[in-house]
Write a protein that holds these residues in place. Structure first.
Motif, PDB file in Angstrom:
ATOM      1  N   ALA A  62       0.791  -1.032   0.701  1.00 47.01           N
ATOM      2  CA  ALA A  62      -0.433  -0.312   0.080  1.00 47.01           C
ATOM      3  C   ALA A  62       0.663   1.307   0.181  1.00 47.01           C
ATOM      4  CB  ALA A  62      -0.602   0.262   0.836  1.00 47.01           C
ATOM      5  N   ASP A  63       1.911   1.053   0.597  1.00 46.52           N
ATOM      6  CA  ASP A  63       2.969   2.188   0.707  1.00 46.52           C
ATOM      7  C   ASP A  63       3.760   2.365  -0.617  1.00 46.52           C
ATOM      8  OD1 ASP A  63       2.288   2.522   3.018  1.00 46.52           O
ATOM      9  OD2 ASP A  63       3.893   1.610   4.260  1.00 46.52           O
ATOM     10  N   ILE A  64       3.288   1.879  -1.669  1.00 42.74           N
ATOM     11  CA  ILE A  64       4.214   2.104  -2.946  1.00 42.74           C
ATOM     12  C   ILE A  64       3.819   2.780  -3.662  1.00 42.74           C
ATOM     13  CG2 ILE A  64       4.843   0.902  -4.933  1.00 42.74           C
ATOM     14  CD1 ILE A  64       5.964  -1.606  -3.725  1.00 42.74           C
ATOM     15  N   SER A  65       2.470   2.563  -3.078  1.00 40.90           N
ATOM     16  CA  SER A  65       1.222   3.538  -4.136  1.00 40.90           C
ATOM     17  C   SER A  65       0.653   4.623  -3.325  1.00 40.90           C
ATOM     18  CB  SER A  65       0.309   3.089  -4.923  1.00 40.90           C
ATOM     19  OG  SER A  65      -0.573   2.272  -3.833  1.00 40.90           O
ATOM     20  N   TRP A  66       1.640   4.733  -2.321  1.00 40.05           N
ATOM     21  CA  TRP A  66       0.760   6.402  -1.412  1.00 40.05           C
ATOM     22  C   TRP A  66       0.037   6.339  -0.700  1.00 40.05           C
ATOM     23  CZ3 TRP A  66       3.074   7.643  -6.049  1.00 40.05           C
ATOM     24  CH2 TRP A  66       4.835   8.031  -6.546  1.00 40.05           C
ATOM     25  N   GLN A  67      -0.700   4.589  -0.659  1.00 42.80           N
ATOM     26  CA  GLN A  67      -2.328   4.681   0.067  1.00 42.80           C
ATOM     27  C   GLN A  67      -3.186   4.538  -0.977  1.00 42.80           C
ATOM     28  OE1 GLN A  67      -2.538   3.168   3.256  1.00 42.80           O
ATOM     29  NE2 GLN A  67       0.090   3.013   3.302  1.00 42.80           N
ATOM     30  N   ARG A  68      -3.334   4.728  -2.344  1.00 44.24           N
ATOM     31  CA  ARG A  68      -3.851   4.701  -2.949  1.00 44.24           C
ATOM     32  C   ARG A  68      -4.748   3.727  -3.957  1.00 44.24           C
ATOM     33  NH1 ARG A  68      -5.819   9.189  -1.288  1.00 44.24           N
ATOM     34  NH2 ARG A  68      -4.735  11.314  -1.026  1.00 44.24           N
TER      35      ARG A  68
END
Length: 195
Positions: free
Chosen positions: A77-83
């Motif tokens: 999730a952090d890889i895509s900034w929680q988006r």
């Protein structure tokens, strides 16, 4: 004369720190450094003095108490900034369709029609030109491209009767010609069936 730098250094106390004492029990130092309370309250802070914020940060573990699966999920999730994210070329799990684009000035219709016409012409040209792998086989059967399965069968039957070894009383040239005709028929038929 030297100018004093107004740039805030990382180890300086927070200029917006409240006027209070360190949150570490028993400490009477001024609290100038903030630290998040836990991973679920990252916007709520403890206020510490420099010594205690260093101790707190040294022990801080964002993933403490999480299972390996939860850690993996958090990292993804952090890889895509929680988006939410989708596969490239898709939108929300659906493929992009030009027909869904709002085009009040009808700008896309002319280019869409031109692309469709060009694709149709390329497809027609590809159908009108014999594939390179079949050119020798077509010559062996004396056929022009494009050819239908029915025309291919008819031509094969004619040449098979003419060059079959039984009809030519053991003539080796006729036998070789029959083999060439049979191989050509098989290759062309396999190509036409796969279309």
């Amino acid at each position: 004369m030297q100018r004093k730098s107004t740039k805030h250094r990382a180890f300086d106390p927070d200029p917006d720190a409240p006027e209070r004492y360190c949150d570490m029990p028993g400490c009477t130092e001024h609290a100038g450094y903030r630290a998040p309370k836990d991973r679920t309250q990252l916007r709520q802070y403890f206020w510490f003095c420099l010594e205690h914020v260093r101790q707190y940060n040294a022990r801080w573990d964002f993933y403490k108490g999480m299972t390996p699966g939860q850690i993996e999920s958090q990292l993804r999730a952090d890889i895509s900034w929680q988006r939410p994210s989708w596969k490239l070329g898709t939108r929300g799990g659906q493929h992009f369709d030009e027909e869904e684009v709002l085009d009040p000035l009808d700008i896309l219709s002319s280019t869409r029609a031109k692309r469709a016409q060009a694709a149709k012409q390329r497809h027609q040209q590809a159908r009108d030109v014999a594939p390179p792998a079949l050119r020798d086989h077509l010559r062996a059967l004396a056929l022009d491209w494009p050819v239908t399965v029915d025309a291919l069968k008819l031509r094969y039957k004619e040449l098979a009767r003419k060059h079959h070894p039984d009809a030519n009383a053991g003539d080796p040239a006729a036998e070789d010609r029959f083999k060439v005709v049979s191989v050509a028929y098989s290759a062309i038929r396999a190509h036409l069936v796969s279309l």
